[in-house]
Design a protein around this motif. Sequence first.
Motif, PDB file in Angstrom:
ATOM      1  N   GLY A  34       0.631  -1.244  -0.038  1.00  0.00           N
ATOM      2  CA  GLY A  34      -0.129  -0.035  -0.013  1.00  0.00           C
ATOM      3  C   GLY A  34       0.866   1.294   0.064  1.00  0.00           C
ATOM      4  O   GLY A  34       2.163   1.164  -0.020  1.00  0.00           O
ATOM      5  N   HIS A  35       0.106   2.403   0.101  1.00  0.00           N
ATOM      6  CA  HIS A  35       0.772   3.744  -0.180  1.00  0.00           C
ATOM      7  C   HIS A  35       1.648   4.105   1.030  1.00  0.00           C
ATOM      8  O   HIS A  35       2.763   4.789   1.017  1.00  0.00           O
ATOM      9  CB  HIS A  35      -0.117   4.659  -0.375  1.00  0.00           C
ATOM     10  CG  HIS A  35      -1.180   5.064   0.189  1.00  0.00           C
ATOM     11  ND1 HIS A  35      -1.306   5.244   1.800  1.00  0.00           N
ATOM     12  CD2 HIS A  35      -2.474   4.797   0.212  1.00  0.00           C
ATOM     13  CE1 HIS A  35      -2.402   5.271   2.396  1.00  0.00           C
ATOM     14  NE2 HIS A  35      -3.267   4.911   1.330  1.00  0.00           N
ATOM     15  N   GLY A  36       1.272   3.296   2.183  1.00  0.00           N
ATOM     16  CA  GLY A  36       2.315   3.736   3.530  1.00  0.00           C
ATOM     17  C   GLY A  36       1.976   5.076   4.291  1.00  0.00           C
ATOM     18  O   GLY A  36       2.485   5.526   5.221  1.00  0.00           O
ATOM     19  N   VAL A  37       0.934   5.841   3.985  1.00  0.00           N
ATOM     20  CA  VAL A  37       0.282   7.040   4.511  1.00  0.00           C
ATOM     21  C   VAL A  37      -0.647   6.700   5.567  1.00  0.00           C
ATOM     22  O   VAL A  37      -1.447   6.158   5.294  1.00  0.00           O
ATOM     23  CB  VAL A  37       0.173   8.018   3.579  1.00  0.00           C
ATOM     24  CG1 VAL A  37      -0.497   9.391   4.155  1.00  0.00           C
ATOM     25  CG2 VAL A  37       0.929   8.235   2.481  1.00  0.00           C
ATOM     26  N   GLY A  38      -0.413   7.349   6.836  1.00  0.00           N
ATOM     27  CA  GLY A  38      -1.666   7.276   7.813  1.00  0.00           C
ATOM     28  C   GLY A  38      -1.365   6.167   8.592  1.00  0.00           C
ATOM     29  O   GLY A  38      -0.397   5.516   8.875  1.00  0.00           O
ATOM     30  N   MET A  39      -2.517   5.534   8.893  1.00  0.00           N
ATOM     31  CA  MET A  39      -2.620   4.355   9.635  1.00  0.00           C
ATOM     32  C   MET A  39      -2.303   2.983   8.864  1.00  0.00           C
ATOM     33  O   MET A  39      -2.830   2.724   8.102  1.00  0.00           O
ATOM     34  CB  MET A  39      -4.065   4.286  10.345  1.00  0.00           C
ATOM     35  CG  MET A  39      -4.137   3.157  11.362  1.00  0.00           C
ATOM     36  SD  MET A  39      -5.550   2.715  11.994  1.00  0.00           S
ATOM     37  CE  MET A  39      -6.851   2.250  10.767  1.00  0.00           C
ATOM     38  N   SER A  40      -1.348   2.013   9.422  1.00  0.00           N
ATOM     39  CA  SER A  40      -1.187   0.791   9.015  1.00  0.00           C
ATOM     40  C   SER A  40      -2.352  -0.054   9.737  1.00  0.00           C
ATOM     41  O   SER A  40      -2.335  -0.187  10.939  1.00  0.00           O
ATOM     42  CB  SER A  40       0.083   0.361   9.234  1.00  0.00           C
ATOM     43  OG  SER A  40       0.298  -1.026   8.984  1.00  0.00           O
ATOM     44  N   GLN A  41      -3.104  -0.717   8.680  1.00  0.00           N
ATOM     45  CA  GLN A  41      -4.030  -1.705   9.477  1.00  0.00           C
ATOM     46  C   GLN A  41      -3.109  -3.019  10.080  1.00  0.00           C
ATOM     47  O   GLN A  41      -3.786  -3.191  11.213  1.00  0.00           O
ATOM     48  CB  GLN A  41      -4.813  -2.317   8.220  1.00  0.00           C
ATOM     49  CG  GLN A  41      -5.758  -1.007   7.536  1.00  0.00           C
ATOM     50  CD  GLN A  41      -6.394  -1.550   6.190  1.00  0.00           C
ATOM     51  OE1 GLN A  41      -5.724  -2.269   5.496  1.00  0.00           O
ATOM     52  NE2 GLN A  41      -7.449  -0.887   6.010  1.00  0.00           N
ATOM     53  N   VAL A  42      -2.246  -3.463   9.499  1.00  0.00           N
ATOM     54  CA  VAL A  42      -1.532  -4.514  10.235  1.00  0.00           C
ATOM     55  C   VAL A  42      -1.066  -4.150  11.442  1.00  0.00           C
ATOM     56  O   VAL A  42      -0.916  -4.586  12.555  1.00  0.00           O
ATOM     57  CB  VAL A  42      -0.562  -5.237   9.277  1.00  0.00           C
ATOM     58  CG1 VAL A  42       0.388  -6.167   9.998  1.00  0.00           C
ATOM     59  CG2 VAL A  42      -1.148  -5.966   8.283  1.00  0.00           C
ATOM     60  N   GLY A  43      -0.348  -2.945  11.535  1.00  0.00           N
ATOM     61  CA  GLY A  43       0.315  -2.106  12.614  1.00  0.00           C
ATOM     62  C   GLY A  43      -0.667  -1.954  13.681  1.00  0.00           C
ATOM     63  O   GLY A  43      -0.458  -2.348  14.804  1.00  0.00           O
ATOM     64  N   ALA A  44      -1.908  -1.464  13.345  1.00  0.00           N
ATOM     65  CA  ALA A  44      -3.027  -1.207  14.048  1.00  0.00           C
ATOM     66  C   ALA A  44      -3.487  -2.491  14.884  1.00  0.00           C
ATOM     67  O   ALA A  44      -3.894  -2.467  16.317  1.00  0.00           O
ATOM     68  CB  ALA A  44      -4.155  -0.573  13.406  1.00  0.00           C
ATOM     69  N   ASN A  45      -3.738  -3.739  14.140  1.00  0.00           N
ATOM     70  CA  ASN A  45      -4.035  -4.712  14.821  1.00  0.00           C
ATOM     71  C   ASN A  45      -3.010  -5.112  15.736  1.00  0.00           C
ATOM     72  O   ASN A  45      -3.403  -5.689  16.975  1.00  0.00           O
ATOM     73  CB  ASN A  45      -4.178  -5.964  13.626  1.00  0.00           C
ATOM     74  CG  ASN A  45      -4.961  -6.897  14.184  1.00  0.00           C
ATOM     75  OD1 ASN A  45      -6.068  -6.945  14.720  1.00  0.00           O
ATOM     76  ND2 ASN A  45      -4.510  -8.219  14.011  1.00  0.00           N
TER      77      ASN A  45
END
Length: 267
Positions: free
Chosen positions: A70-81
Amino acid sequence: PPLATQPSASQTAPTASPTTDPFAASSTTMPTQSGGVTQSTAVDVSAPETTAPAIPSTRGLFTFYVFGYGHGVGMSQVGANYLAQQGWTAAEILAHYYYEPNAKIVTGEKYPEKITYNGALYDTREYLASALESEMGSSFSYEALKAQAIALYTFAKYNNYNLSQDAHAYGKTPSELCYRVVDDVMNNGYYIAYGNDVAVTPFHAMSAGVTTSYYNVWGKGIGATVSYLSGGRQSYGDYLDSNYKSVYSISSDDLKALVESNSDLGV
């Protein structure tokens, strides 16, 4: 603290939630989490794990090493999890990825009945639940889903509730968990504000270990003028995902053909 004093990229995620849940207040300044992730055993993005290994060159062959998705801007979904699994709340996750002392979570918002997506009107609850299922799904932790739902609604609000199909994934049948998360978010009327304005809240599947800036990806635009999209936020959970690194090799002839078929420049 201001962005100038935030921690360096050599960070890892904490093992426990660093603050109490900020959603308890009616209009809450996002927590700074003492700078977010702070332990000293981090994998730095300049380390060998995130650079292409030294291999003998093969004439006529290109090998690409790609980190994240992905583009890498803002929230990472994997990182958020990952952060949710460590005990972080949705507010703390959002505060980490949209890092800015003047950003806050507003409550009591009256959500509109309908949202336009790809030219069609959808019931807001159904729209958010389907988008949440399509972007994350029920395999994600509750607080990560909650953070994503708030980011989804904030993004829709910023765009005057009229989104193109390029805005995010959509169309999957929502699970009971996604409905439950959306009901939680809608009943409390959450969205993210930046001062008196609605925040811009892009998100992506997985960073390369550290988020990047809006400007690096899209150049000019409102997102290039706000500090909370300037990137540099550590996303340690991305390192741990099995899809973090991809390797792809292609011959020079095939690469040349791809460039020629996707460009009006002579090669």
